[in-house]
Structures are given as C-alpha cells and as structure tokens.
Design a protein around this motif. Structure first.
Motif: not given
Length: 71
Positions: A17-33
């Motif tokens: 139900n949430q439209k947005t997820l935030v990856d704080l301190g993305s570095g090389a993209g783990f886990p966000g990308l």
C-alpha cells in the motif's frame, strides 16, 4: 551473490500500500537498487528514493538507474 540475496529477502514484507520506499545511505545500491529491480520484475509499481551523501556514489547510482530504466 550474498549481498543481492540479502537485499531481496525482504521483498515479500514490503507494504504494497505504500507508494514510496527510502534507502538511507544507499552506497552501492544495496538494498535499494536491488529491491527496485526485484519489484520491477514482479511488476510492482513503487518509487524508491536513494539517499546518499557521497557525490561519487550518487553519480554511480544515477548512471545505473538510467541504464536499468528504473524509477
């Protein structure tokens, strides 16, 4: 492989139900990308915001996002 699997293991627990997820301190993209790729593969529309302080890492992340055509 371990970092990719670690990143993907939470995908089933993401609130659909949430439209947005935030990856704080993305570095090389783990886990966000990695999650963005997994969600796109599952055809789940979600905006993922990557927040990174290092300009060098930001350039890397932007290039990868463009190459993979991610949101």
């Amino acid at each position: 492989d371990r970092h990719f699997l670690d990143s993907l293991q939470v995908i089933d627990f993401i609130d659909k139900n949430q439209k947005t997820l935030v990856d704080l301190g993305s570095g090389a993209g783990f886990p966000g990308l990695v999650l963005a790729i997994g969600l796109k593969d599952r055809k789940i529309s979600k905006k993922i915001k990557l927040i990174e302080k290092s300009p060098k890492k930001v350039i890397f992340l932007k290039n990868l996002i463009n190459e993979l055509n991610l949101n």
